[in-house]
Write a protein that holds these residues in place. Structure first.
Motif, PDB file in Angstrom:
ATOM      1  N   ARG A  39       6.912   1.805  -7.132  1.00 24.42           N
ATOM      2  CA  ARG A  39       6.736   3.230  -6.869  1.00 24.42           C
ATOM      3  C   ARG A  39       5.356   3.517  -6.291  1.00 24.42           C
ATOM      4  N   ARG A  70       5.220   2.220  -2.620  1.00 25.62           N
ATOM      5  CA  ARG A  70       5.994   3.066  -1.700  1.00 25.62           C
ATOM      6  C   ARG A  70       5.292   4.387  -1.453  1.00 25.62           C
ATOM      7  N   ASP A  79       6.494  -0.557   2.925  1.00 23.18           N
ATOM      8  CA  ASP A  79       7.950  -0.658   2.972  1.00 23.18           C
ATOM      9  C   ASP A  79       8.341  -1.822   2.054  1.00 23.18           C
TER      10      ASP A  79
END
Length: 526
Positions: A134, A137, A142
RNA sequence: GCGUUCGUAGCUCAACUGGAUAGAGCAACGGACUUCGGAUCCGUAGGUUAUAGGUUCGAACCCUAUCGGGCGCACCA
């Protein structure tokens, strides 16, 4: 925020400057000890250098004050800069703290054997991996989250044997002879019942059907694992089956060019050439591949898929294994430094003060799903995310299961809920609040605002240093400052109402964003 | 035995990766406004950072040795 200050300093000194947060906030927002390191070069005292540097910032609008104290240079950000930054943050909402990092990463974690449901020891790696996912990102990377399924080898055979024996024993009431190693647990008797219903009782006695049953069972168990993970808000993008890889064996071995040799009928990898203690067997005399063989093909496949970086999260008991896999990657012609292996240390359990050994075979496991049921997914996530993963952990099972108000998750949620209550009690419209200017703040208000605006730095630091616990630590500190501020400062009905609510909105935004990166939803009411 | 990793308050953990007076939470004790939510806040107590040397302006952090714990040391996964 820090980046902006850093950029300014980099221009000035032509090098990266260490910026720290002074422990005593009365010194300022940021500080640097750079004068100490320049002292030797310039042959002047640190104090004199610091004085000189501090003086050169007089006309900088970003700062309201730059002072030298005992050789340190302390920077105080100006209110106009903080206000502007706060407005920017609020207008970006969920995207606060996002960055524009580039690059693809393959992140492999959990990868527990599909021979039983997840136990509490697996939870640490799952939470750690998902938190890194998390964070990464959010920063713009990516990232693909991958689960490697060990559906080949001895443990699958063992699963088939265990399943039949369990069925014959508990279902058919037979006296069976248990082998030295076998799996047991409630999930196995459930599966045995299903086997009887689906394939007939004879399937439990027919040894020639062991393999078939094992393969059927591992799919069922994998589905259980996926459910367990879903319950704690962990999701994978891809699952790679070990068994499916072996078709590639000859092609991959050809790629190893010289990295393998045959001796006494066994195939070895020359891992000792690359730092391992011994060469390792990859194919036994009877032609059966070892566990390492699967990992060689798997990592070849990973690199052929072409990511910029690879991260594996392994239990610390695998640390001796890193050298072998890296050696294989090098022989395959890839850059093994692109693979980063993060070890999460063991979780050891205590029960009534005594060490408690879990064993999947003996059936004495603490299932993750049981703990989730008792304390909730959020408390479990927060607890594991809070611990630095390179130190061994001790948990008392009873303590773990206790739903405690001392749990920091409530402390943080309460801070968020308090802010929401104030917003809803206020007569001010959102427009009034957002257009208020943050000026003439008290020292406490300034400290709270600054802390809340620190979120982007924390996210980046937590991810890049691979230390997820920095985020929960930060949230505890931020919530603590909020509670204290709330206690000391009257907000509704005062002249500063709009201004202070704007400040609190920034705090709420950081808490909400931070919690969501931990897989936890912020509450407006409790 | 070899490798690796860790050792910080009674317990569980921090300390911005070499920086200012080593900090929090539990547990203990004592307090808090007829007030926006007391799941909160404030205070007291608790430390020779395992031990002994070394490196430098400066060490919990780096180096050496010793002591103690975890995890490895499979043709198991």
């Amino acid at each position: 925020m820090k980046q902006r200050v850093n950029a300014l300093l980099r221009d000035k000194f032509n090098c990266d400057v260490i910026l720290e947060k002074p422990k005593d906030r009365s010194f300022g927002h940021f500080a640097t000890p750079i004068a100490f390191s320049l002292a030797k070069e310039l042959r002047k005292s640190p104090m004199a250098i610091a004085e000189e540097i501090a003086g050169s910032f007089e006309n900088e609008s970003m700062f309201s004050a730059v002072e030298s104290v005992k050789g340190y240079i302390n920077f105080r950000l100006s209110e106009s800069f903080l206000d502007e930054y706060a407005s920017w943050a609020l207008s970006h909402g969920d995207e606060f703290g996002c960055s524009d990092k580039k690059g693809t990463i393959l992140l492999e974690f959990v990868s527990a054997n599909p021979t039983g449901p997840l136990h509490i020891g697996h939870a640490r790696g799952a939470v750690y991996g998902d938190t890194m996912l998390r964070l990464g990102r959010h920063l713009g990377y990516d990232i693909t989250a991958e689960y490697y399924v060990n559906d080949a080898g001895n443990q699958i055979d063992l699963l088939g044997v265990s399943l039949q024996l369990e069925g014959r024993s508990s279902l058919l009431g037979e006296n069976v002879e248990w082998p030295e190693k076998y799996y047991r647990g409630e999930y196995l008797s459930d599966l045995a019942k299903e086997v009887a219903a689906l394939f007939g009782e004879d399937a439990l006695r027919d040894e020639s059907r062991q393999k078939e049953l094992a393969l059927w069972a591992k799919d069922k168990i994998l589905a259980l694992i996926v459910e367990d993970l879903k319950a704690i808000n962990v999701h994978f993008d891809t699952f790679v089956s070990e068994a499916s890889l072996y078709d590639e064996w000859d092609r991959v071995m050809a790629k190893m060019n010289g990295g393998v040799y045959v001796n006494e009928g066994k195939t070895f990898i020359r891992s000792s050439d690359l730092g391992d203690d011994h060469d390792r067997v990859v194919v036994r005399e009877d032609g059966r591949p070892t566990y390492l063989a699967g990992d060689i093909i798997y990592h070849n496949q990973k690199f052929e898929r072409g990511y910029d970086d690879y991260i594996n999260i392994w239990g610390a008991d695998h640390h001796g294994y890193i050298a072998r896999v890296k050696a294989a990657i090098t022989f395959l012609g890839y850059d093994s430094s692109k693979l980063e292996v993060l070890l999460s240390q063991m979780v050891s359990l205590l029960k009534d003060g005594e060490p408690f050994k879990m064993s999947k075979r003996a059936g004495t496991v603490i299932l993750m799903s049981d703990v989730v049921e008792e304390i909730g997914a959020e408390a479990l996530r927060f607890m594991f995310a809070s611990k630095k993963c390179d130190t061994a952990l001790e948990f008392d099972i009873e303590e773990l299961k206790r739903q405690d108000s001392s749990n920091p998750i409530y402390y943080i949620q309460y801070a968020h809920a308090r802010i929401q209550t104030l917003i809803s009690k206020s007569d001010k419209s959102m427009e009034e609040i957002m257009s208020a200017h943050l000026h003439d703040l008290s020292a406490d208000a300034d400290g709270l605002l600054f802390e809340a605006l620190l979120l982007p730095e924390i996210i980046e630091d937590a991810f890049e240093s691979r230390q997820a616990q920095k985020l929960p630590d930060y949230l505890k500190v931020l919530a603590g400052r909020l509670h204290k501020f709330y206690y000391d400062t009257r907000i509704i009905g005062t002249a500063d109402e709009a201004k202070l609510l704007k400040l609190l909105l920034v705090v709420a935004l950081s808490i909400k964003t931070g919690l969501s990166l931990l897989g936890i939803e912020a509450k407006d009411r409790m």
